[in-house]
Design a protein around this motif. Structure first.
Motif, PDB file in Angstrom:
ATOM      1  N   PHE A  75       0.920  -2.092 -10.940  1.00 34.33           N
ATOM      2  CA  PHE A  75       0.894  -0.801 -11.631  1.00 34.33           C
ATOM      3  C   PHE A  75       1.413  -0.934 -13.062  1.00 34.33           C
ATOM      4  O   PHE A  75       0.794  -0.463 -14.011  1.00 34.33           O
ATOM      5  N   LEU A  76       2.560  -1.594 -13.220  1.00 32.57           N
ATOM      6  CA  LEU A  76       3.147  -1.737 -14.560  1.00 32.57           C
ATOM      7  C   LEU A  76       2.290  -2.623 -15.456  1.00 32.57           C
ATOM      8  O   LEU A  76       2.157  -2.347 -16.651  1.00 32.57           O
ATOM      9  N   THR A  77       1.707  -3.654 -14.900  1.00 30.85           N
ATOM     10  CA  THR A  77       0.854  -4.550 -15.684  1.00 30.85           C
ATOM     11  C   THR A  77      -0.381  -3.805 -16.183  1.00 30.85           C
ATOM     12  O   THR A  77      -0.796  -3.983 -17.325  1.00 30.85           O
ATOM     13  N   ARG A  78      -0.933  -2.961 -15.356  1.00 35.11           N
ATOM     14  CA  ARG A  78      -2.126  -2.208 -15.739  1.00 35.11           C
ATOM     15  C   ARG A  78      -1.802  -1.100 -16.728  1.00 35.11           C
ATOM     16  O   ARG A  78      -2.682  -0.602 -17.421  1.00 35.11           O
ATOM     17  N   LEU A 101       0.829  -1.206   0.000  1.00 32.72           N
ATOM     18  CA  LEU A 101       0.000   0.000   0.000  1.00 32.72           C
ATOM     19  C   LEU A 101       0.864   1.256   0.000  1.00 32.72           C
ATOM     20  O   LEU A 101       0.555   2.222  -0.707  1.00 32.72           O
ATOM     21  N   LEU A 102       1.961   1.250   0.745  1.00 30.93           N
ATOM     22  CA  LEU A 102       2.834   2.422   0.758  1.00 30.93           C
ATOM     23  C   LEU A 102       3.392   2.683  -0.644  1.00 30.93           C
ATOM     24  O   LEU A 102       3.378   3.824  -1.117  1.00 30.93           O
ATOM     25  N   ALA A 103       3.851   1.636  -1.314  1.00 32.13           N
ATOM     26  CA  ALA A 103       4.361   1.814  -2.686  1.00 32.13           C
ATOM     27  C   ALA A 103       3.250   2.341  -3.592  1.00 32.13           C
ATOM     28  O   ALA A 103       3.474   3.230  -4.419  1.00 32.13           O
ATOM     29  N   TRP A 104       2.056   1.795  -3.449  1.00 29.45           N
ATOM     30  CA  TRP A 104       0.917   2.223  -4.268  1.00 29.45           C
ATOM     31  C   TRP A 104       0.610   3.705  -4.022  1.00 29.45           C
ATOM     32  O   TRP A 104       0.312   4.454  -4.956  1.00 29.45           O
ATOM     33  N   LEU A 105       0.698   4.131  -2.765  1.00 31.85           N
ATOM     34  CA  LEU A 105       0.426   5.532  -2.446  1.00 31.85           C
ATOM     35  C   LEU A 105       1.476   6.472  -3.035  1.00 31.85           C
ATOM     36  O   LEU A 105       1.178   7.637  -3.314  1.00 31.85           O
ATOM     37  N   TRP A 106       2.687   5.980  -3.241  1.00 27.22           N
ATOM     38  CA  TRP A 106       3.731   6.804  -3.856  1.00 27.22           C
ATOM     39  C   TRP A 106       3.515   6.960  -5.363  1.00 27.22           C
ATOM     40  O   TRP A 106       4.015   7.911  -5.965  1.00 27.22           O
ATOM     41  N   LEU A 107       2.793   6.060  -6.002  1.00 25.67           N
ATOM     42  CA  LEU A 107       2.649   6.099  -7.456  1.00 25.67           C
ATOM     43  C   LEU A 107       1.969   7.368  -7.956  1.00 25.67           C
ATOM     44  O   LEU A 107       2.391   7.945  -8.959  1.00 25.67           O
ATOM     45  N   ARG A 108       0.947   7.813  -7.272  1.00 24.59           N
ATOM     46  CA  ARG A 108       0.197   8.978  -7.764  1.00 24.59           C
ATOM     47  C   ARG A 108       1.029  10.255  -7.740  1.00 24.59           C
ATOM     48  O   ARG A 108       1.083  10.962  -8.751  1.00 24.59           O
TER      49      ARG A 108
END
Length: 128
Positions: free
Chosen positions: A118-121, A53-60
């Motif tokens: 993220f990369l797959t999507r 989740l932390l990595a996901w939150l950094w993506l935006r």
């Protein structure tokens, strides 16, 4: 600009959770004591979604930089791992807690899963 606030707020939450002493007694409060009852194996497994989740939150917030999808994913992973290392160091100062290479590895796997999704999507679909 607000997007960058979310990973920092979440890191603050992780910091608070990792500040809970590993030897909390009932007189320390029900919430603190409840965390010590969670089996170590489950605590380790919870690192997967927590750091994913932390990595996901950094993506935006990183998406606004001219890095491309792989650069954004890599930066999110690096930032997440930097925090994971900091958090393990922080735990070395918390009574009853200790730093763990296993935790860092599991944190990395959780972050890797998030950036992988993220990369797959982001890949263009191939139509036959």
């Amino acid at each position: 600009m607000r997007a960058v606030l979310w990973p920092f707020l979440y890191m603050a939450l992780l910091f608070v959770l990792s500040s809970i002493p590993g030897t909390a007694a009932p007189e320390d409060g029900a919430v603190l004591h409840a965390f010590t009852w969670v089996p170590a194996t489950l605590q380790n497994l919870l690192h997967l979604p927590a750091y994913g989740l932390l990595a996901w939150l950094w993506l935006r917030p990183l998406a606004g930089l001219p890095l491309g999808p792989k650069g954004i994913a890599g930066a999110a992973w690096v930032l997440t791992m930097a925090y994971a290392l900091f958090d393990e160091w922080h735990q070395s100062w918390v009574p009853g807690r200790y730093p763990s290479a296993t935790d860092i590895a599991v944190d990395g796997l959780g972050a890797l899963a998030a950036v992988g999704i993220f990369l797959t999507r982001r890949r263009p679909s191939v139509r036959a």
